[in-house]
Design an enzyme around this catalytic site. Structure first.
Site: not given
Lengths: 222, 93, 115
Positions: A128, A130
């Protein structure tokens, strides 16, 4: 200020789409055009009207995000460069060391990793996006891009070259894939010729990209 | 509580359960070495469904880039490190 | 069983290293998501799960904050906080509002969908 804002009971919330005037320079794409952009406004209005969130909460969050910049991380790095005891505390407990300088990192664990003459660290989140947002602010677009996330674990040296960064073969490259609640901060190498510099001047040398690990820090121009 | 120790060799499960999984596909079935224990954390794979479950140990695991990618072009000492939940790690005999 | 978000190691082109300053709309989505999160109504894990379940098309064609918006919408409906009917009605209302005031431009693709 147009009539519709009063119609929907949030007259105080006058920055739906014009807030950029005093927030950031207008961007070519700063217009609401897609279904999802309209959906975003719809969700905000519905959640406010239902009392789920307050317009003030949203505004405060935007302001809080805008207040967090890579300069915060740069202060941490510069302190670690000049203060060996602080550096030891930073590697032992990143959250506590950041808090010493007034930076609160919530819900995630800040992990500092050090670039040395033997090892170069670079950070990615292949799943994703992060990123140590509470210390560095929101990630750059390229960090969230498919190209960076897909390639940096497989051909990190080629990706770093696209950033203008050449890592010699005798330096080990260590790619950190942020897959859980750890958020990595790269402590870049202190450039040569900075021995006499103040902590504040050192912090000004530290770039966002150097704390992600895609760039080294240029020596100061004299 | 720490179930693996730094320096220990592990294999990542080569499983493909449906749903929200935090172990990337490129690491499944690969061998690595535990670098450190980060602590016990809420399990994202359960929390993603609005449920609560037992906290899970999370470990740093180091992989040789050459073991991950047959065609890795960099030097043999290059590595990738990921933070993985204990239920994805298998002890190696 | 590789999800559309799980891209580590896949081939791709050069990294576009250009800076993109976030638009106010993007910042609003970020602030809204954070506000909902602070109320304990959606964790980052729930948000990511919803983003992943949007499928491959969404990951190819939608922008980052558009995916976040879709994920927030899905989570709020799934939790019974809002309904799809309410969302549809509000989207229609906003489109009408925008068309009347003309202060925001709709692109041609969107105009086609409305027709």
């Amino acid at each position: 200020m147009s009539a519709h804002e009063h119609d929907h009971g949030h007259a105080d919330d006058h920055d739906d789409h014009r807030g950029h005037d005093h927030n950031a320079p207008p961007q070519p794409d700063d217009k609401v055009h897609s279904y999802y952009q309209i959906l975003g406004i719809a969700l905000k209005e519905l959640l406010i009207e239902k009392g789920i969130v307050a317009a003030a909460d949203v505004r405060r969050n935007i302001e809080a995000r805008d207040a967090i910049t890579p300069a915060n991380g740069a202060q941490v790095v510069a302190r670690a460069w000049v203060d060996p005891a602080y550096k030891a505390r930073l590697f032992a407990d990143g959250n506590a060391a950041a808090a010493e300088l007034g930076f609160v990192i919530a819900n995630t664990k800040l992990v500092a990793v050090e670039n040395t003459s033997d090892e170069h660290n670079v950070v990615v989140c292949t799943l994703c996006s992060c990123y140590p947002r509470d210390l560095l602010g929101l990630p750059p677009s390229w960090y969230k891009s498919r190209a960076y996330r897909a390639r940096v674990v497989r051909e990190p040296r080629a990706v770093l070259e696209e950033f203008g960064t050449m890592i010699p073969d005798d330096v080990r490259l260590r790619v950190h894939d942020s897959t859980a609640d750890m958020r990595f901060l790269v402590v870049p190498r202190r450039p040569v010729g900075t021995e006499g510099m103040s902590e504040e001047a050192l912090a000004a040398l530290v770039t966002r990209d150097s704390m992600i690990g895609v760039a080294a820090i240029d020596p100061p121009k004299l | 509580m720490s179930k693996f120790v730094p320096g220990e060799s592990v294999r990542i499960r080569d499983d493909y359960p449906p749903g929200h999984i935090r172990t990337p596909v490129y690491l499944r079935g690969k061998r690595g070495v535990v670098t450190r224990y980060f602590g016990d954390f809420a399990n994202a794979e359960v929390e993603a469904y609005g449920r609560r479950g037992p906290r899970k140990g999370v470990y740093g695991v180091l992989f040789c880039a050459g073991d991950l990618w047959g065609d890795y072009k960099g030097p043999a000492h290059d590595v990738v490190e990921a933070d993985l939940y204990e239920h994805w790690l298998e002890k190696l005999a | 069983m590789r999800g559309p978000h799980d891209v580590g190691g896949l081939p791709d082109g050069p990294v576009d290293t250009q800076e993109h300053i976030l638009t106010f709309w993007e910042k609003q989505v970020d602030g809204l998501r954070a506000a909902v999160g602070a109320k304990g109504l959606m964790t980052s894990h729930e948000s990511r799960r919803a983003v992943e379940s949007l499928g491959h098309d969404a990951h190819e064609n939608m922008q980052y904050y558009e995916r976040w918006t879709a994920a927030l919408c899905r989570n709020m409906i799934d939790k019974g906080i809002i309904t799809q009917d309410e969302v549809d009605a509000r989207v229609t209302l906003i489109r009408k509002r925008l068309a009347e005031t003309g202060e925001l431009e709709l692109d041609s693709a969107d105009a086609g969908r409305r027709a």
